[in-house]
Design an enzyme around this catalytic site. Sequence first.
Site, PDB file in Angstrom:
ATOM      1  N   ASP A 332       0.824  -1.204   0.000  1.00  0.00           N
ATOM      2  CA  ASP A 332       0.000   0.000   0.000  1.00  0.00           C
ATOM      3  C   ASP A 332       0.862   1.260   0.000  1.00  0.00           C
ATOM      4  OD1 ASP A 332       0.882  -0.592   2.635  1.00  0.00           O
ATOM      5  OD2 ASP A 332      -0.585   0.810   3.436  1.00  0.00           O
ATOM      6  N   GLU A 333       0.273   2.352  -0.420  1.00  0.00           N
ATOM      7  CA  GLU A 333       0.808   3.706  -0.272  1.00  0.00           C
ATOM      8  C   GLU A 333       2.258   3.831  -0.747  1.00  0.00           C
ATOM      9  OE1 GLU A 333      -1.826   5.258   3.520  1.00  0.00           O
ATOM     10  OE2 GLU A 333       0.068   4.246   3.935  1.00  0.00           O
ATOM     11  N   VAL A 334       2.542   3.376  -1.940  1.00  0.00           N
ATOM     12  CA  VAL A 334       3.890   3.501  -2.487  1.00  0.00           C
ATOM     13  C   VAL A 334       4.015   4.858  -3.170  1.00  0.00           C
ATOM     14  CG1 VAL A 334       5.610   2.515  -4.032  1.00  0.00           C
ATOM     15  CG2 VAL A 334       4.011   1.011  -2.826  1.00  0.00           C
TER      16      VAL A 334
END
Length: 530
Positions: A332-334
């Site tokens: 997530d959230e790269v």
Amino acid sequence: MNEFKIFVLVLGLGMCNASSPGPLIFATKGAVWPKPQQHNTSDSFFILRPRIFKFNILKNISSSCNFLENSLARYWKLLQFDVTLKKYQQKNKKSEQVDGLMYLEYLDVNLTGQCDDQAFPGIKMDESYRLWLLPNRKELQAASIWGILRGLETFSHLVYKSDNGQSLRLNATMIKDFPRYKHRGLLIDTSRHFIPLDKIFLTLDAMSYNKMNVLHWHIVDDQSFPYVSTKFPELSDKGAYNRYTKVYFPEDIRDVIEYARLRGIRVLPEFDSPGHTSSWGLSHPEILTSCEILNIYGPMDPSKEDTFTFLNQLFSDVRDSFKDDFFHLGGDEVDFLCWKADPNITEFMKMQHINSYEDLESYYVQRVVDMVAKLNFKSIVWEEVFENDVKLPNDTLVHVWKMNWNDTIKKVTASGKYALLSSCWYLDKLESGGDWRDFYLCDPTDFDGVPAQQELVLGGEACMWGETVNEYNIISRVWPRACTTAEKLWSANLGKHDLIEPAQRLEEHTCRMNRRGIGAQPPNGAGYCD
């Protein structure tokens, strides 16, 4: 003002100035949480006599079962916390008078399947059970030890004290029960704040009291790396808040897994990548993207083969430590900014004909998914991995956590993938509601999908991210709000919800957890625990 009007006022206005005396919500007596699938009860009741009562193991198994015997001993000890009788000191106090008295002096425990003292819970475990408390039959029956554990928990909920506190009662009851979903989890985050073992054990106890069966251990993140790797001890030496006191040694991991196993709870590790890995770079900066534009190290560097060699060795270590079939890979959230600013990654993308940074993330995740499959792990990923069109095996679980989850789950299941839901059960979001009632209104089936899609939803998790909780408030922040998630994932879908009935049961259940040492906060407002 009656309790219904008061409850509506609290829901509608968020406050109550009523001057009526007494508790806001009157607790039930001997009600079960989470609610069983089928539960027939009557006003007639048994008196349980603590000095005489015993669990009677029916001899259907070929040899002794230490797992079963130890579970019975634990539940009898646990029941004693719940059922301490009031000591009356007044003289000439009349004893309780009951017509047609029935005594409960034993409960037959019937494990119809085989006993494996070394068994580990898994996603396919059978947690169903039957319970009869009748004049001619007093029996708990299940085909597996996991079903026996869930049935013992239910039995312990049925016991309540008489109004004068002089006797223990159980209403005559028949229950047929099984979980609605296979995966009923709680995520804890031990990177943002280190959570000591005693609080993890207490969390596992509370989970068992709510029939939750997965501890999702988000063990490392940007802020710290408390996992002590046997192959790379430098990760925690440099990445933990304190290399001596804020880490989990291999024996600690084993203790948590065993404590959970005895309560029918799986321990599911998460090592989030390629983002959320800053703490990894304190000892191994070479595996992260050099990000001079921000003067930091960015996500994992997928252009280096050494990155994947390192991950394979680390994840082999994780495979040796954790026993569950599943491994949460994160994803997530790269943030793509650092990848965009790195000329080596730009050149790598050209050579590999990778046209976008979403595709670069897909390349990375695909390598990792294939890697852990060879380590005999099945993968769980956050929903961004699915949204970026990573090619995933059909047995991959896609963990949905963002807004508009209904559409996402519809897409995930339409693709033939399994789904887990957490979007509406984020325990850290106090500013936007976060009350148990909000959680109760959420149901995993609330999306437009055919029955085959609905069957691909394996359950969900309540998530307690660690930015604002530590060892001193994690228990009260999680409980009793996570009880709601537990019931939504165990009990039948009731459709349109009457919140009065669960409020009354949750009032009793919270007091029950308090008596067992769980510092759950009051769920409804003014009241008391007996």
